[in-house]
Design an enzyme around this catalytic site. Structure first.
Site, mmCIF file in Angstrom:
data_model
loop_
_atom_site.group_PDB
_atom_site.id
_atom_site.type_symbol
_atom_site.label_atom_id
_atom_site.label_comp_id
_atom_site.label_asym_id
_atom_site.label_seq_id
_atom_site.Cartn_x
_atom_site.Cartn_y
_atom_site.Cartn_z
ATOM 1 N N GLU A 78 -12.643 -0.247 -9.680
ATOM 2 C CA GLU A 78 -12.241 -1.135 -10.784
ATOM 3 C C GLU A 78 -13.199 -1.166 -11.973
ATOM 4 O O GLU A 78 -12.765 -1.165 -13.129
ATOM 5 C CB GLU A 78 -11.988 -2.560 -10.267
ATOM 6 N N GLU A 107 0.827 -1.215 0.000
ATOM 7 C CA GLU A 107 0.000 0.000 0.000
ATOM 8 C C GLU A 107 0.859 1.261 0.000
ATOM 9 O O GLU A 107 0.535 2.248 -0.662
ATOM 10 C CB GLU A 107 -0.951 0.025 1.216
ATOM 11 N N GLU A 114 -18.385 -7.012 -2.539
ATOM 12 C CA GLU A 114 -17.014 -7.527 -2.582
ATOM 13 C C GLU A 114 -16.960 -8.897 -3.242
ATOM 14 O O GLU A 114 -16.095 -9.159 -4.049
ATOM 15 C CB GLU A 114 -16.416 -7.587 -1.168
HETATM 16 C C1 DMJ Z 1 -6.564 0.200 -4.656
HETATM 17 O O1 DMJ Z 1 -5.772 0.481 -3.565
HETATM 18 C C2 DMJ Z 1 -5.774 -0.363 -5.801
HETATM 19 O O2 DMJ Z 1 -6.513 -0.249 -6.968
HETATM 20 C C3 DMJ Z 1 -5.375 -1.797 -5.575
HETATM 21 O O3 DMJ Z 1 -4.724 -2.339 -6.679
HETATM 22 C C4 DMJ Z 1 -6.595 -2.627 -5.292
HETATM 23 N N1 DMJ Z 1 -7.417 -2.068 -4.263
HETATM 24 C C5 DMJ Z 1 -7.713 -0.666 -4.239
HETATM 25 C C6 DMJ Z 1 -8.982 -0.257 -4.925
HETATM 26 O O4 DMJ Z 1 -10.004 -1.136 -4.876
#
Ligand code: DMJ
Length: 560
Positions: free
Chosen positions: A370, A115, A349
């Site tokens: 996404e 992260e 989810e």
């Molecule tokens: C973001 O932090 C990034 O896109 C990661 O690759 C996946 N999760 C979150 C968004 O859903």
């Protein structure tokens, strides 16, 4: 009349560009949605500044803040380049100086390596690369130096101790002050190993220090060695032994951005090796996990279905497919996912495909980007108006379901639209950015090469900002031209060093057995695994046994 005739002729020649979009979404509609999205952004952003800064995140139901990922005012870093994309240069400049004065990475905090990389290093790198566009005063040597680049480098150096494992695959967590905690688990997820090449190679090529790209590549190559006989990878791996501890193969949680970085790394770095790896995986994913344009989870060695579930995180896949030109398959899968959005006004989810319903304890929608990300890419490629319709539905749903006085709240349960007290930083970094870009065809990020900046670089003049930006997985755009500008000579030297040290294979001969030169496209297509004598990329199978709980479900696995 002549115009009408020309337009009709145009449709016949280029049927893929569906100009029906013009009928359903006029210029006025597009502008209307851009304004709506801007006002959503400022509602959330101002509320973060007023109620939560300097904490990482806003808590929109209690109108206060909390640290979540590392105590570095994460939402401000993550939102910085979105300000510029929405056209707000003055606020971009203000925030860039606030961050330089206030962010301290020397804190006694355990942070996620993944992260911190995608949100903090990625956010700062993108802001650095865009700072000319934002009208910032630039120091001599930019884009190969600058204060935001130094901050990104400082943050990334804090992550380097995580890569000191016997395999070079990183631990999941690192203490920013003390390095890796002695009790840290060696088990981490696949995406946690394979999601560094974009940020780390950008850093190396801009600063001239090869260490970042080296560790990211080593991790990718080690991971590649672990794929199963049928060409799949699992979900969690032990970075000491390279053994898979969770053997579910799929394209969603725990794996997603690994595949994304192979494709985008290949594009950013013009890298044949990464491209080849992705094409091999893509083949296996299509063979073993794809059913009616949905993607299931399967056992990585046998290909048997372990979980017939669609995860919200998987919705990036059609966008990725569009980058490799697989538009037909991308659109079909996108439409499957869009039906789920329509069913609930958001994406849960987990969604059970056979039952057509949510999965227990996975009913939330934390305002993820996404599906919108995929719509943005696919709209650029097809101009299909369905993609704008999705954008419109997203704006209307989020405004209706999730808007509260102090921002936008995570949806706890898509069935009753109850809310949770959280607004993740990716809502400002990604969700609203991709939405805006969907409705803004003239945005500078969509540049077709007709606008650019010329700056003098260390090896001569550089043409920057001409388009073709590559987004990291947190939607932070990187300009490949900046990497090229700072690194022309250096990368060749590193490659030679790698070949000499045995870390890289020497380039194959440019002529075929017939003596004819290979076409570029021929060189990047791998032969079928069984037919190869000496594999270009080795992929041995892993003996394995475990019983584990991942993603909230228990899976049993057997020796293979
Ligand atoms: C973001 O932090 C990034 O896109 C990661 O690759 C996946 N999760 C979150 C968004 O859903």
């Amino acid at each position: 009349m002549l115009m009408k005739y020309l337009c009709t002729a145009f449709f016949c020649v280029f049927p893929i560009v569906n100009h029906a979009a013009g009928k359903e979404f006029t210029e006025h509609d597009m502008a209307h949605y851009r304004e709506r999205i801007k006002s959503m952004f400022y509602h959330a952003y101002n509320s973060y500044l007023e109620n939560a800064y300097p904490y990482d995140e806003l808590r929109p139901l209690t109108c206060d803040g909390q640290d979540t990922w590392g105590s570095f005012s994460l939402t401000l870093i993550d939102a910085l380049d979105t300000l510029l994309i929405l056209g707000n240069k003055t606020e971009f400049q203000r925030v860039a100086s606030v961050l330089q004065e206030n962010i301290n990475f020397d804190s006694d905090v355990n942070a996620s390596v993944f992260e911190t990389n995608i949100r903090v290093v990625g956010g700062l790198l993108s802001a650095h690369v865009l700072s000319k566009k934002a009208g910032m005063e630039l120091e001599a040597g930019w884009p190969c130096s600058g204060p935001l680049l130094r901050m990104a480098e400082e943050a990334a150096r804090k992550l380097l101790p995580a890569f000191q494992t016997p395999t070079g695959m990183p631990y999941g967590t690192v203490n920013l002050l003390r390095g890796v905690n002695p009790t840290e688990t060696p088990v981490t997820c696949t995406a946690g190993v394979g999601t560094f090449i974009l940020e780390f190679s950008t850093l190396s090529r801009l600063t001239g220090d090869p260490v970042f790209e080296k560790v990211a590549r080593k991790a990718l190559r080690e991971l590649w060695k672990t794929c199963s006989d049928i060409g799949l990878v699992g979900n969690h791996i032990d970075v000491f032994s390279s053994k898979w501890v969770a053997q579910d193969a799929g394209i969603g949680a725990g794996v997603d951005s690994y595949f994304e970085y192979l494709v985008k790394g290949a594009i950013l770095l013009q890298d044949e090796e990464l491209h080849s790896m992705f094409l091999e995986y893509d083949k296996a994913i299509r063979n073993y996990t794809k059913y009616d344009d949905w993607y299931f989870w399967v056992q990585m060695h046998k290909g048997t279905v372990s979980m017939p579930v669609f995860q919200s995180l998987e919705a990036f896949w059609p966008g990725l497919q569009s980058l490799i030109g697989d538009l037909d398959s991308a659109m079909k899968t996108f439409l499957n996912y869009y039906t789920v959005w329509k069913q609930f006004g958001g994406l849960p989810e987990f969604y059970s495909i056979p039952q057509g319903y949510t999965v227990d304890k996975r009913e939330g929608y934390p305002l993820r980007p996404e599906l919108i990300e995929s719509a943005m890419y696919l709209y650029r490629a097809t101009a299909d108006p369905t993609l704008l319709q999705l954008g419109r539905d997203v704006v209307e749903s989020i405004e209706k379901i999730s808007r509260v006085d102090c921002g936008f709240a995570t949806v706890k349960d898509v069935r009753d639209h109850k809310l949770d007290n959280r607004m993740e930083s990716f809502f400002l970094a990604e969700t609203l950015k991709y939405l805006y870009l969907l409705f803004d065809p003239d945005n500078f990020l969509h540049n077709d090469g007709s606008h650019f900046d010329t700056v003098s670089g260390p090896h001569g003049d550089c043409v920057l900002g001409a388009g073709g930006y590559v987004f990291n997985t947190e939607a932070h755009p990187l300009d490949p031209a900046a990497l090229h500008c700072c690194s022309q000579a250096r990368t060749e030297r590193w490659e030679i060093e790698e070949i000499l040290s045995g870390e890289r294979e020497p380039p194959k001969s440019q002529t075929s057995s017939t003596g004819e030169p290979h076409e570029q496209t021929e060189r990047i297509i791998l032969q079928d695994r069984k037919k190869r004598k000496t594999p270009v990329l080795s992929c041995p199978s892993q003996p394995f046994s475990s019983k584990l709980s991942i993603l909230g479900q228990v899976f049993s696995t057997e020796n293979t």
